[in-house]
Design a protein around this motif. Sequence first.
Motif, mmCIF file in Angstrom:
data_model
loop_
_atom_site.group_PDB
_atom_site.id
_atom_site.type_symbol
_atom_site.label_atom_id
_atom_site.label_comp_id
_atom_site.label_asym_id
_atom_site.label_seq_id
_atom_site.Cartn_x
_atom_site.Cartn_y
_atom_site.Cartn_z
ATOM 1 N N GLY A 235 0.821 -1.209 0.000
ATOM 2 C CA GLY A 235 0.000 0.000 0.000
ATOM 3 C C GLY A 235 0.849 1.250 0.000
ATOM 4 O O GLY A 235 0.556 2.224 -0.709
ATOM 5 N N LEU A 236 1.923 1.233 0.799
ATOM 6 C CA LEU A 236 2.814 2.395 0.835
ATOM 7 C C LEU A 236 3.450 2.616 -0.539
ATOM 8 O O LEU A 236 3.568 3.752 -1.011
ATOM 9 C CB LEU A 236 3.901 2.191 1.896
ATOM 10 N N GLY A 237 3.831 1.517 -1.198
ATOM 11 C CA GLY A 237 4.386 1.633 -2.542
ATOM 12 C C GLY A 237 3.398 2.259 -3.503
ATOM 13 O O GLY A 237 3.761 3.100 -4.340
ATOM 14 N N LEU A 238 2.125 1.875 -3.370
ATOM 15 C CA LEU A 238 1.104 2.428 -4.248
ATOM 16 C C LEU A 238 0.938 3.930 -4.021
ATOM 17 O O LEU A 238 0.771 4.698 -4.980
ATOM 18 C CB LEU A 238 -0.218 1.701 -4.015
ATOM 19 N N THR A 239 0.990 4.370 -2.764
ATOM 20 C CA THR A 239 0.866 5.815 -2.506
ATOM 21 C C THR A 239 2.037 6.574 -3.121
ATOM 22 O O THR A 239 1.858 7.680 -3.638
ATOM 23 C CB THR A 239 0.778 6.114 -0.996
ATOM 24 N N HIS A 240 3.220 5.992 -3.070
ATOM 25 C CA HIS A 240 4.369 6.648 -3.715
ATOM 26 C C HIS A 240 4.172 6.725 -5.227
ATOM 27 O O HIS A 240 4.558 7.720 -5.858
ATOM 28 C CB HIS A 240 5.658 5.885 -3.397
#
Length: 403
Positions: A235-240
């Motif tokens: 999820g954090l990767g997607l926000t980036h």
Amino acid sequence: MNQVASNHKQEEIERYESYIKFDPNNTLLWIQLGDLYHEAGKLDEAVACFEKCLIFEEHNEIAKSRLANVLVTQHRFGEAEKTLSALLEQHPDDPALLHNYGLALFYQTNFKDAQQIFEKARLAGSDSPQTLAYIVFSLHKQTETEKALEVAQQWLEESPGPMTEGYVSMLEMDNGDMEQAKTRAEAVLRNDPNNPDANVVLGNWSVEQHSIDQAIPHFKAAIEAEPDNPRGWQGLGLTHLYRQENDEAIAAIEKALELMPGYAVNHLIIGWAKLAKQDAIGAEAAFRKSIECNRGYGEGHGGLAAALVLQNRLEEGRKQIKRALGLDPTSFGAIFAQSVTMTLKGKEEQGTKLLSKALMQQPVDRSKPVIEHIQEYLKNQGHNSTKPPAGGKSGASKQGPSR
């Protein structure tokens, strides 16, 4: 374990070590010492104790069972499976052996067989909430989210609390009921603000609302509470990606891959992030890894098609487009590659411009940008990257076969 308890455990270990010096052939002492080592996390020493028992008594079933427990804790699941399988031939209805055998199968990703073994353990008399929990986990891993939710209602009754509620909220999300998942996750976080599963749910809900700044704290909270949570990192990767912070996105998704190796969609995300970095060669490598994980993965072939056409390798790209659309007629990668092929017509400079905007491109008029297709795809594939909650790890029962 607090310091007082740790000191007490060490004193117990030293006492049994002294007993064995005076009675080195006593198998019962070796088993008791092995159990103490296991509880203290001294796993190699525990294995050595149980193996010592088996030198004295080759067919000692208690020692074999205890050894299997430690092998599960060490994540030596294949060895544990062999040991437990042999024991179950003699004790086919022993609930503790069945539970631990189920763990060995589950952590080798044999989810269907694991589910059946855990169900058999329940029928044999296992009243451990963990046995029921692993039935839920096994169903979830098989994408049978509706059935998993049915079983989870009994799990909630037997093991009420934030850990169970948080996991159920994730199940609801993966079953397509985001509103119910959000409501439950919010209730969980009121009592347990660091609950990783509830934070992942609310992070994903925020991404769906395009509230990226609200999503980031939730994914970070999930990772802080549980550093090995693959969906938190994903999820954090997607926000980036949404923020076009491509290096950070790649780093986060690579961390998710470490935790859940062989997960094709993570290689796919890395491929798109590399396209957005104008690194079509690196993207090609990532998409090929995605296909290695799953040969029939339409989006892997679609992404590869996009990487190839953006290198002006149009004929190779056309082949991959055909392959991708044959596997998945809605493949956003293939549709993107088709649109790029029509735009390029051999013009390298245009290709470079398209690369830098790859994630924001709409493959066809009025379609969603590629980044939103990725987000939608992740939502539908999330169960595969779900890790059982902390209480559901491979903590095997110490019971052995009844005599």
